[in-house]
Design an enzyme around this catalytic site. Structure first.
Site, PDB file in Angstrom:
ATOM      1  N   HIS A 120      -6.973   2.064   1.948  1.00  0.00           N
ATOM      2  CA  HIS A 120      -6.397   2.732   3.124  1.00  0.00           C
ATOM      3  C   HIS A 120      -7.180   4.033   3.377  1.00  0.00           C
ATOM      4  CE1 HIS A 120      -2.793   3.221   5.801  1.00  0.00           C
ATOM      5  NE2 HIS A 120      -3.464   4.343   5.972  1.00  0.00           N
ATOM      6  N   ASN A 138     -13.066  10.317  -1.252  1.00  0.00           N
ATOM      7  CA  ASN A 138     -13.730   9.317  -2.090  1.00  0.00           C
ATOM      8  C   ASN A 138     -13.577   8.000  -1.363  1.00  0.00           C
ATOM      9  OD1 ASN A 138     -14.256  11.072  -4.262  1.00  0.00           O
ATOM     10  ND2 ASN A 138     -12.152  10.819  -4.970  1.00  0.00           N
ATOM     11  N   GLN A 193      -8.602  13.914   0.496  1.00  0.00           N
ATOM     12  CA  GLN A 193      -7.764  14.826  -0.279  1.00  0.00           C
ATOM     13  C   GLN A 193      -8.083  16.283   0.048  1.00  0.00           C
ATOM     14  OE1 GLN A 193      -6.982  14.033  -4.429  1.00  0.00           O
ATOM     15  NE2 GLN A 193      -8.114  12.109  -4.372  1.00  0.00           N
ATOM     16  N   CYS A 205       0.848  -1.209   0.000  1.00  0.00           N
ATOM     17  CA  CYS A 205       0.000   0.000   0.000  1.00  0.00           C
ATOM     18  C   CYS A 205       0.874   1.246   0.000  1.00  0.00           C
ATOM     19  CB  CYS A 205      -0.904  -0.003   1.227  1.00  0.00           C
ATOM     20  SG  CYS A 205      -1.732   1.569   1.495  1.00  0.00           S
ATOM     21  N   HIS A 248      -8.271   7.511   3.615  1.00  0.00           N
ATOM     22  CA  HIS A 248      -7.607   8.755   3.229  1.00  0.00           C
ATOM     23  C   HIS A 248      -8.578   9.696   2.536  1.00  0.00           C
ATOM     24  CE1 HIS A 248      -7.644   6.500  -0.545  1.00  0.00           C
ATOM     25  NE2 HIS A 248      -7.496   7.649  -1.177  1.00  0.00           N
ATOM     26  N   SER A 287      -8.775   5.014  -5.057  1.00  0.00           N
ATOM     27  CA  SER A 287      -7.704   4.215  -5.636  1.00  0.00           C
ATOM     28  C   SER A 287      -7.149   3.206  -4.648  1.00  0.00           C
ATOM     29  CB  SER A 287      -6.589   5.154  -6.096  1.00  0.00           C
ATOM     30  OG  SER A 287      -6.180   5.963  -5.003  1.00  0.00           O
ATOM     31  N   HIS A 290      -4.353   0.258   7.863  1.00  0.00           N
ATOM     32  CA  HIS A 290      -4.822   0.030   6.496  1.00  0.00           C
ATOM     33  C   HIS A 290      -6.263  -0.495   6.466  1.00  0.00           C
ATOM     34  CE1 HIS A 290      -4.200  -0.947   2.217  1.00  0.00           C
ATOM     35  NE2 HIS A 290      -4.888  -2.051   2.453  1.00  0.00           N
ATOM     36  N   CYS A 297       0.378   3.239   3.554  1.00  0.00           N
ATOM     37  CA  CYS A 297       0.741   2.691   4.865  1.00  0.00           C
ATOM     38  C   CYS A 297       2.049   3.325   5.362  1.00  0.00           C
ATOM     39  CB  CYS A 297       0.892   1.167   4.780  1.00  0.00           C
ATOM     40  SG  CYS A 297      -0.659   0.264   5.000  1.00  0.00           S
TER      41      CYS A 297
HETATM   42  P1  H2U Z   1      -8.374   8.814  -4.202  1.00  0.00           P
HETATM   43  O1  H2U Z   1      -8.819   9.707  -3.085  1.00  0.00           O
HETATM   44  O2  H2U Z   1      -9.335   8.896  -5.368  1.00  0.00           O
HETATM   45  O3  H2U Z   1      -8.143   7.424  -3.744  1.00  0.00           O
HETATM   46  O4  H2U Z   1      -6.970   9.348  -4.719  1.00  0.00           O
HETATM   47  C1  H2U Z   1      -5.774   9.207  -3.985  1.00  0.00           C
HETATM   48  C2  H2U Z   1      -4.758  10.199  -4.469  1.00  0.00           C
HETATM   49  O5  H2U Z   1      -3.465   9.755  -4.061  1.00  0.00           O
HETATM   50  C3  H2U Z   1      -4.698  10.367  -5.974  1.00  0.00           C
HETATM   51  O6  H2U Z   1      -5.018  11.706  -6.267  1.00  0.00           O
HETATM   52  C4  H2U Z   1      -2.502  10.174  -5.001  1.00  0.00           C
HETATM   53  C5  H2U Z   1      -3.227  10.066  -6.335  1.00  0.00           C
HETATM   54  O7  H2U Z   1      -2.721  11.011  -7.231  1.00  0.00           O
HETATM   55  N1  H2U Z   1      -1.320   9.339  -4.892  1.00  0.00           N
HETATM   56  C6  H2U Z   1      -0.100   9.911  -4.567  1.00  0.00           C
HETATM   57  O8  H2U Z   1      -0.022  11.126  -4.412  1.00  0.00           O
HETATM   58  N2  H2U Z   1       1.017   9.127  -4.396  1.00  0.00           N
HETATM   59  C7  H2U Z   1       1.021   7.781  -4.587  1.00  0.00           C
HETATM   60  O9  H2U Z   1       2.023   7.133  -4.367  1.00  0.00           O
HETATM   61  C8  H2U Z   1      -0.198   7.113  -5.104  1.00  0.00           C
HETATM   62  C9  H2U Z   1      -1.458   7.930  -5.127  1.00  0.00           C
END
Ligand code: H2U
Ligand code: ZN
Length: 364
Positions: free
Chosen positions: A181, A170, A185, A67, A183, A178, A130, A70
């Protein structure tokens, strides 16, 4: 020429039954955006043979070595996460906005207008674990998330290049998340984006007319109606708004007038953690699944100070309609005309209210 007479056909079909919004198709106005939603309560019985989403697996490890969120793991870029203990914020490695974009406007003729947009995109890990979600975190740990949200607004709001800070989450693969875990934004921009800008317009117009914040008056009206409230405590109320579009959409409102998250007192932050947990457990219990949604906070813009008309609130937009695998699609009529829903806001609130506050995973 097509020969029709709307009024004549209306008259001929007119019955003596009085209009009943619990039974008859109608539209409701969203006081916060000025937009309309079509409500069709009589359609609830229609059969479903379309797509079903697969329920995501319910068990995840506490730590996943693959992950990128993590603690201690390498991210998709070259950076490594620290061994964080509560929340952890980092600049999005694939940021949609950048702070060093040159300012400028390019206009060619009447139709081709581009404005440079600057900003900052960050990711907030809610917990080092996680396998958790906000619904299954302890209130003191959710409180840490509330504090982190408030800090982000405060810090980014001090930047003169930033006019608005959007916090969101999301949740679940079906919402495009994505990674399981926990999280969220932060996207901070120079300009006010579309949705907050509609809300700014409607709240300002109401304040000018009534000399009171729209959502403070709205909450008082909802508490008096007592039909759409889902959960409440001393400082907060979660309700299905009268104008909800998503089947189990909710709006989270403070009881007092608050312009934005940093203004919340310590006890109000604790109360928010309590309310979020109770709301999210109900969501998970509805279809006994980790409930997907997009959620986010709306509060006053950070540039300027003429915002007494604003009231802080969070929106939860969950896509599920009738089971862990059947979601509502915003397609055809929604894309081309206006959003539409079948189950009424009152029915949705009643279902959510009736659910227990013990998470289904803890039931025997
Ligand atoms: P979600 O909230 O849709 O899961 O998006 C997670 C964000 O995490 C996504 O905008 C970022 C992606 O660009 N990300 C990183 O900044 N670093 C990483 O190593 C993978 C994902
Ligand atoms: Zn809003």
């Amino acid at each position: 020429m097509i020969d029709y007479d709307v009024r004549a056909s209306d008259d001929s079909s007119k019955s003596e039954r009085p209009f009943d919004p619990a039974e008859h198709p109608h539209r409701r106005r969203n006081a916060l955006t000025g937009e309309w939603v079509l409500v069709s309560p009589h359609r609830m019985q229609r059969p479903w043979q379309g797509q079903t989403e697969h329920a995501p697996p319910q068990t995840a490890p506490r730590y996943d070595p693959s992950c990128y969120l993590c603690p201690g793991n390498a991210r998709a870029g070259r950076l490594t996460n620290p061994a964080y203990k509560h929340t952890f914020v980092f600049t999005n490695d694939f940021a949609a906005l950048q702070s060093d974009t040159p300012n400028g406007v390019m206009q060619r003729g009447r139709f081709f207008l581009a404005q440079a947009e600057t900003g900052v995109c960050r990711v907030i890990c809610f917990s080092p674990r996680h396998d958790l979600t906000l619904a299954r975190m302890d209130p003191p740990d959710i409180r840490q998330v509330v504090d982190t949200w408030a800090e982000q607004i405060e810090e980014l709001g001090r930047d003169p290049q930033i006019g608005y800070v959007q916090l969101f989450e999301n949740r679940g693969a079906v919402m495009g998340s994505s990674n399981p875990h926990p999280h969220g934004q932060v996207w901070a921009t120079r300009r006010l984006p579309t949705e907050p800008s509609k809300e700014d317009r409607e709240q300002r117009a109401y304040f000018t007319r009534r000399n009171a914040p729209l959502l403070v008056d709205y909450l008082a009206a909802e508490l008096a109606a007592a039909e759409r409230v889902v959960v409440e405590n001393d400082a907060w109320v979660a309700l299905v708004p009268y104008w909800a579009i998503w089947p189990f959409e909710t709006l989270v409102l403070p009881r007092r007038h608050v312009l934005h998250l940093p203004e919340l007192a310590p006890l109000e932050r604790d109360a928010l953690a309590d309310l979020l947990k109770r709301l999210l457990i109900r969501y998970d219990n509805l279809f006994e699944t980790s409930f997907p949604y997009s959620m986010g906070w709306h509060g006053q813009p950070t540039a300027g100070d003429d915002y007494a008309h604003w009231q802080l609130h969070a929106h939860f937009f969950p896509p599920l309609l009738r089971s862990a695998t059947v979601k509502k699609f915003m397609v055809g009529y929604e894309m081309l005309a206006t959003p539409q829903r079948d189950i009424t806001a009152e029915q949705a609130a009643q279902r959510l209210r009736a659910l227990p506050e013990l998470h289904y995973s803890k039931r025997r």
